[in-house]
Design a protein around this motif. Structure first.
Motif, PDB file in Angstrom:
ATOM      1  N   LYS A  76      46.164  36.948  40.669  1.00 47.82           N
ATOM      2  CA  LYS A  76      44.694  36.906  40.667  1.00 47.82           C
ATOM      3  C   LYS A  76      44.198  36.436  42.026  1.00 47.82           C
ATOM      4  N   ARG A  78      40.215  36.039  44.501  1.00 44.17           N
ATOM      5  CA  ARG A  78      38.757  36.129  44.513  1.00 44.17           C
ATOM      6  C   ARG A  78      38.266  35.901  45.932  1.00 44.17           C
ATOM      7  N   ALA A  85      31.562  31.695  44.931  1.00 45.06           N
ATOM      8  CA  ALA A  85      32.698  32.466  44.423  1.00 45.06           C
ATOM      9  C   ALA A  85      32.249  33.756  43.751  1.00 45.06           C
ATOM     10  N   PRO A  87      33.761  37.264  41.524  1.00 46.19           N
ATOM     11  CA  PRO A  87      34.585  37.356  40.318  1.00 46.19           C
ATOM     12  C   PRO A  87      36.072  37.173  40.633  1.00 46.19           C
ATOM     13  N   THR A  88      36.791  36.584  39.687  1.00 42.27           N
ATOM     14  CA  THR A  88      38.248  36.505  39.799  1.00 42.27           C
ATOM     15  C   THR A  88      38.809  37.846  39.363  1.00 42.27           C
ATOM     16  N   ILE A  89      39.609  38.444  40.233  1.00 40.58           N
ATOM     17  CA  ILE A  89      40.141  39.792  40.023  1.00 40.58           C
ATOM     18  C   ILE A  89      41.623  39.708  39.676  1.00 40.58           C
ATOM     19  N   ALA A 105      36.840  44.398  44.263  1.00 45.81           N
ATOM     20  CA  ALA A 105      36.896  42.937  44.320  1.00 45.81           C
ATOM     21  C   ALA A 105      35.515  42.293  44.178  1.00 45.81           C
ATOM     22  N   GLY A 106      34.519  43.058  43.727  1.00 48.07           N
ATOM     23  CA  GLY A 106      33.206  42.470  43.486  1.00 48.07           C
ATOM     24  C   GLY A 106      32.119  43.043  44.371  1.00 48.07           C
TER      25      GLY A 106
END
Length: 138
Positions: A76, A78, A85, A87-89, A105-106
């Protein structure tokens, strides 16, 4: 805009020295990549490590993408931009340490004409990183 992972302005690495002893002489583990266009990638990424780039020009709506490779499941990461921060990917198992895939990745919003501090955090390590990209969609 494409940013090579090995070009980080600041790093936090959990091991001493560059494992492959190429490109940099600090603790960031940089190795030769077999990805398209060659060059280098950051390898042996562990949980809690980060890379940071300063004064990155981004404006409007930016979609971030990152080029990763891993034989593991559950890695994971981010992006943290100006201390906020994203999103955690979860990084998919790509099939190998040099089997590369580009993942989303957001999406981030910025004022026009602004520069930012971009930190890539390894929430749960076990992957290689080649580059990340900010694509303006506005």
């Amino acid at each position: 805009m494409t940013v090579q992972a090995e070009t980080a302005d600041a790093v936090h690495d959990t091991t001493t020295g560059n494992q492959w002893k190429i490109y940099r002489d600090d603790d960031l583990d940089v190795q030769t990549t077999t990805d398209t266009n060659g060059g280098w990638n950051v390898g042996n990424v562990a949980s809690g490590e980060w890379e940071q780039w300063d004064e990155v020009p981004m404006q409007g709506t930016e979609d971030l993408k990152i080029r990763v490779a891993t034989p593991n499941s559950g890695a994971k990461l981010r992006f943290v931009i100006d201390g906020v921060a994203g999103p955690t990917i979860t990084v998919p198992n790509t099939g190998g340490w040099q089997t590369w895939q580009t993942i989303d990745a957001g999406t981030f919003q910025f004022n026009s004409g602004t520069y930012h501090t971009v930190q890539l955090q390894q929430v749960n390590g076990g992957q290689n990183i080649n580059w990340w990209q900010a694509q303006n969609v506005t």
